[in-house]
Design a protein around this motif. Structure first.
Motif, PDB file in Angstrom:
ATOM      1  N   LEU A  57      30.453 -68.662   8.617  1.00  0.00           N
ATOM      2  CA  LEU A  57      29.285 -68.198   9.396  1.00  0.00           C
ATOM      3  C   LEU A  57      29.642 -68.453  10.905  1.00  0.00           C
ATOM      4  CD1 LEU A  57      26.585 -69.322   6.893  1.00  0.00           C
ATOM      5  CD2 LEU A  57      26.654 -66.948   7.910  1.00  0.00           C
ATOM      6  N   GLU A  58      30.234 -69.601  11.115  1.00  0.00           N
ATOM      7  CA  GLU A  58      30.426 -70.096  12.656  1.00  0.00           C
ATOM      8  C   GLU A  58      31.321 -69.081  13.345  1.00  0.00           C
ATOM      9  OE1 GLU A  58      29.622 -71.689  15.866  1.00  0.00           O
ATOM     10  OE2 GLU A  58      28.793 -72.502  14.022  1.00  0.00           O
ATOM     11  N   ALA A  59      32.180 -68.929  12.278  1.00  0.00           N
ATOM     12  CA  ALA A  59      33.449 -67.790  12.883  1.00  0.00           C
ATOM     13  C   ALA A  59      32.526 -66.292  13.207  1.00  0.00           C
ATOM     14  CB  ALA A  59      34.709 -67.560  11.906  1.00  0.00           C
ATOM     15  N   TRP A  60      31.642 -66.131  12.297  1.00  0.00           N
ATOM     16  CA  TRP A  60      31.136 -64.817  12.404  1.00  0.00           C
ATOM     17  C   TRP A  60      30.062 -64.793  13.604  1.00  0.00           C
ATOM     18  CZ3 TRP A  60      30.710 -59.911  11.911  1.00  0.00           C
ATOM     19  CH2 TRP A  60      29.742 -59.114  11.775  1.00  0.00           C
ATOM     20  N   ARG A  61      29.580 -66.103  13.911  1.00  0.00           N
ATOM     21  CA  ARG A  61      28.636 -66.112  15.290  1.00  0.00           C
ATOM     22  C   ARG A  61      29.435 -65.765  16.438  1.00  0.00           C
ATOM     23  NH1 ARG A  61      24.355 -70.382  16.130  1.00  0.00           N
ATOM     24  NH2 ARG A  61      25.344 -71.657  14.382  1.00  0.00           N
ATOM     25  N   HIS A  62      30.765 -66.308  16.381  1.00  0.00           N
ATOM     26  CA  HIS A  62      31.671 -66.015  17.734  1.00  0.00           C
ATOM     27  C   HIS A  62      32.049 -64.763  17.912  1.00  0.00           C
ATOM     28  CE1 HIS A  62      31.895 -70.450  18.707  1.00  0.00           C
ATOM     29  NE2 HIS A  62      32.295 -70.770  17.443  1.00  0.00           N
ATOM     30  N   ARG A  63      32.230 -64.034  16.591  1.00  0.00           N
ATOM     31  CA  ARG A  63      32.492 -62.569  16.692  1.00  0.00           C
ATOM     32  C   ARG A  63      31.305 -61.622  17.028  1.00  0.00           C
ATOM     33  NH1 ARG A  63      35.166 -63.828  11.785  1.00  0.00           N
ATOM     34  NH2 ARG A  63      33.631 -62.655  10.575  1.00  0.00           N
ATOM     35  N   GLN A  64      30.226 -62.164  16.796  1.00  0.00           N
ATOM     36  CA  GLN A  64      28.964 -61.480  17.194  1.00  0.00           C
ATOM     37  C   GLN A  64      28.585 -61.609  18.451  1.00  0.00           C
ATOM     38  OE1 GLN A  64      24.974 -62.601  15.797  1.00  0.00           O
ATOM     39  NE2 GLN A  64      24.922 -60.853  14.457  1.00  0.00           N
ATOM     40  N   GLN A  65      28.776 -62.842  18.829  1.00  0.00           N
ATOM     41  CA  GLN A  65      28.594 -63.126  20.544  1.00  0.00           C
ATOM     42  C   GLN A  65      29.410 -62.267  21.330  1.00  0.00           C
ATOM     43  OE1 GLN A  65      28.946 -67.242  20.411  1.00  0.00           O
ATOM     44  NE2 GLN A  65      26.860 -67.864  20.159  1.00  0.00           N
ATOM     45  N   HIS A  66      30.556 -62.149  20.870  1.00  0.00           N
ATOM     46  CA  HIS A  66      31.903 -61.450  21.663  1.00  0.00           C
ATOM     47  C   HIS A  66      31.207 -59.910  21.662  1.00  0.00           C
ATOM     48  CE1 HIS A  66      35.260 -59.805  23.033  1.00  0.00           C
ATOM     49  NE2 HIS A  66      35.879 -59.307  22.241  1.00  0.00           N
ATOM     50  N   ARG A  67      30.699 -59.577  20.290  1.00  0.00           N
ATOM     51  CA  ARG A  67      30.343 -58.007  20.362  1.00  0.00           C
ATOM     52  C   ARG A  67      29.136 -57.839  21.000  1.00  0.00           C
ATOM     53  NH1 ARG A  67      29.132 -56.617  14.663  1.00  0.00           N
ATOM     54  NH2 ARG A  67      27.098 -57.686  14.866  1.00  0.00           N
ATOM     55  N   MET A  68      28.362 -58.814  21.123  1.00  0.00           N
ATOM     56  CA  MET A  68      26.866 -58.483  22.148  1.00  0.00           C
ATOM     57  C   MET A  68      27.334 -58.930  23.478  1.00  0.00           C
ATOM     58  SD  MET A  68      24.595 -58.196  19.997  1.00  0.00           S
ATOM     59  CE  MET A  68      25.148 -58.123  18.297  1.00  0.00           C
ATOM     60  N   ALA A  69      28.418 -59.195  24.153  1.00  0.00           N
ATOM     61  CA  ALA A  69      28.847 -59.487  25.442  1.00  0.00           C
ATOM     62  C   ALA A  69      29.150 -57.781  25.952  1.00  0.00           C
ATOM     63  CB  ALA A  69      29.885 -60.270  25.525  1.00  0.00           C
ATOM     64  N   ASP A  70      29.293 -56.997  24.951  1.00  0.00           N
ATOM     65  CA  ASP A  70      29.638 -55.606  25.239  1.00  0.00           C
ATOM     66  C   ASP A  70      28.362 -54.767  25.400  1.00  0.00           C
ATOM     67  OD1 ASP A  70      32.307 -56.335  25.091  1.00  0.00           O
ATOM     68  OD2 ASP A  70      32.427 -55.421  22.912  1.00  0.00           O
ATOM     69  N   GLY A  71      27.269 -55.242  25.509  1.00  0.00           N
ATOM     70  CA  GLY A  71      26.086 -54.552  25.598  1.00  0.00           C
ATOM     71  C   GLY A  71      25.046 -54.447  24.621  1.00  0.00           C
ATOM     72  N   SER A  72      25.405 -54.609  23.276  1.00  0.00           N
ATOM     73  CA  SER A  72      24.545 -54.777  22.000  1.00  0.00           C
ATOM     74  C   SER A  72      23.545 -55.782  22.082  1.00  0.00           C
ATOM     75  CB  SER A  72      25.488 -54.808  20.722  1.00  0.00           C
ATOM     76  OG  SER A  72      26.264 -53.828  20.891  1.00  0.00           O
ATOM     77  N   GLU A  73      22.384 -55.424  21.632  1.00  0.00           N
ATOM     78  CA  GLU A  73      21.421 -56.432  21.689  1.00  0.00           C
ATOM     79  C   GLU A  73      21.153 -56.733  20.229  1.00  0.00           C
ATOM     80  OE1 GLU A  73      17.794 -56.697  24.406  1.00  0.00           O
ATOM     81  OE2 GLU A  73      18.512 -54.430  24.321  1.00  0.00           O
ATOM     82  N   ASN A  74      20.573 -58.196  20.096  1.00  0.00           N
ATOM     83  CA  ASN A  74      20.028 -58.622  18.755  1.00  0.00           C
ATOM     84  C   ASN A  74      18.772 -59.363  19.014  1.00  0.00           C
ATOM     85  OD1 ASN A  74      19.818 -59.977  16.502  1.00  0.00           O
ATOM     86  ND2 ASN A  74      21.687 -61.044  16.201  1.00  0.00           N
ATOM     87  N   LEU A  75      17.710 -58.415  19.259  1.00  0.00           N
ATOM     88  CA  LEU A  75      16.336 -58.919  19.597  1.00  0.00           C
ATOM     89  C   LEU A  75      15.893 -60.037  18.720  1.00  0.00           C
ATOM     90  CD1 LEU A  75      14.864 -55.389  20.341  1.00  0.00           C
ATOM     91  CD2 LEU A  75      15.939 -56.946  22.189  1.00  0.00           C
ATOM     92  N   HIS A  76      16.008 -59.971  17.300  1.00  0.00           N
ATOM     93  CA  HIS A  76      15.704 -60.954  16.632  1.00  0.00           C
ATOM     94  C   HIS A  76      16.489 -62.315  16.210  1.00  0.00           C
ATOM     95  CE1 HIS A  76      12.354 -58.309  15.849  1.00  0.00           C
ATOM     96  NE2 HIS A  76      13.107 -57.398  15.315  1.00  0.00           N
ATOM     97  N   GLY A  77      17.799 -62.086  16.843  1.00  0.00           N
ATOM     98  CA  GLY A  77      18.666 -63.483  16.715  1.00  0.00           C
ATOM     99  C   GLY A  77      19.057 -63.386  15.072  1.00  0.00           C
ATOM    100  N   LEU A  78      19.196 -62.121  14.447  1.00  0.00           N
ATOM    101  CA  LEU A  78      19.752 -61.959  13.025  1.00  0.00           C
ATOM    102  C   LEU A  78      21.140 -62.374  13.054  1.00  0.00           C
ATOM    103  CD1 LEU A  78      17.802 -58.804  12.121  1.00  0.00           C
ATOM    104  CD2 LEU A  78      17.195 -61.103  11.865  1.00  0.00           C
ATOM    105  N   VAL A  79      21.480 -63.244  11.929  1.00  0.00           N
ATOM    106  CA  VAL A  79      22.831 -63.325  11.684  1.00  0.00           C
ATOM    107  C   VAL A  79      23.577 -62.100  11.096  1.00  0.00           C
ATOM    108  CG1 VAL A  79      24.340 -64.558  10.004  1.00  0.00           C
ATOM    109  CG2 VAL A  79      22.300 -65.717  10.921  1.00  0.00           C
ATOM    110  N   PHE A  80      23.178 -61.145  10.508  1.00  0.00           N
ATOM    111  CA  PHE A  80      23.625 -59.888  10.037  1.00  0.00           C
ATOM    112  C   PHE A  80      22.976 -58.870  10.715  1.00  0.00           C
ATOM    113  CE2 PHE A  80      24.182 -63.061   6.721  1.00  0.00           C
ATOM    114  CZ  PHE A  80      25.500 -63.410   6.576  1.00  0.00           C
ATOM    115  N   THR A  81      23.729 -58.083  11.465  1.00  0.00           N
ATOM    116  CA  THR A  81      23.162 -56.672  12.222  1.00  0.00           C
ATOM    117  C   THR A  81      24.467 -55.623  11.910  1.00  0.00           C
ATOM    118  OG1 THR A  81      24.502 -57.377  14.366  1.00  0.00           O
ATOM    119  CG2 THR A  81      21.962 -58.235  13.771  1.00  0.00           C
ATOM    120  N   THR A  82      23.803 -54.556  12.559  1.00  0.00           N
ATOM    121  CA  THR A  82      24.805 -53.443  12.743  1.00  0.00           C
ATOM    122  C   THR A  82      25.736 -53.654  13.847  1.00  0.00           C
ATOM    123  OG1 THR A  82      23.115 -52.344  14.246  1.00  0.00           O
ATOM    124  CG2 THR A  82      23.151 -51.752  11.782  1.00  0.00           C
ATOM    125  N   ARG A  83      26.367 -52.785  14.224  1.00  0.00           N
ATOM    126  CA  ARG A  83      27.497 -52.928  15.482  1.00  0.00           C
ATOM    127  C   ARG A  83      26.765 -53.048  16.765  1.00  0.00           C
ATOM    128  NH1 ARG A  83      30.658 -49.339  12.363  1.00  0.00           N
ATOM    129  NH2 ARG A  83      32.597 -50.354  11.557  1.00  0.00           N
TER     130      ARG A  83
END
Length: 165
Positions: A57-83
């Motif tokens: 899960l910690e590794a997934w958090r880092h991958r998700q943060q990296h993906r969000m830096a590309d402009g995607s938004e995670n409005l609810h702070g969900l662990v599992f989201t679409t791209r």
């Protein structure tokens, strides 16, 4: 966890640094994609995690943060989201699991099968049924015992009986 609970899991509901690491089920994603509270009080629970799961899960958090830096938004702070950061539709989770199962050459089972397997493994390990009920978030222990716990081996039952003299 139930599929809807996993889809509604938020990062702030995880404590990956505690011993043991744990998550708290506070929300679930309903079939319309809305975050709602679970339907029963027993569904709102804290679940201990294995260290390996916390590390993933910690590794997934880092991958998700990296993906969000590309402009995607995670409005609810969900662990599992679409791209693009949107909540995942539960039906898509089921379809993805079905494709993975088929690719692995397994012709039976569902995500719900995993919950039953976990319950059976906990029963085989000797965990009290009420603790398994709490872990799974069932409102009644009879649900856990009737639908989720399969007996795998009764060969040792005879040794548990009192000796006849």
């Amino acid at each position: 966890m139930r599929i809807g609970e996993a889809c509604g899991l938020r990062w702030r509901d995880l404590d990956l640094t505690s011993m043991p690491p744990r998550l708290t089920v506070v929300w679930q994603l309903d079939r319309w994609g809305e975050l709602v509270h679970p339907k029963t009080a027993t569904s709102r629970r804290t679940i201990p995690l294995r260290a390996e799961a916390a590390a993933e899960l910690e590794a997934w958090r880092h991958r998700q943060q990296h993906r969000m830096a590309d402009g995607s938004e995670n409005l609810h702070g969900l662990v599992f989201t679409t791209r693009n950061g949107h909540p995942i539709d539960q039906r898509n989770v089921g379809r993805t699991f079905h494709r993975a199962r088929t690719a692995a050459g397994v012709d039976h089972g569902s995500l719900k099968t995993f919950r039953s397997t976990v319950a059976s493994q906990l029963a085989d390990a000797g965990l009290h049924p009420s603790k398994t009920q709490a872990f799974l978030g069932h409102a009644d222990v009879t649900t856990t015992l009737t639908y989720y716990s399969a007996v795998s081996d009764v060969d040792d039952a005879a040794e548990l009986l009192p000796k006849l003299e």
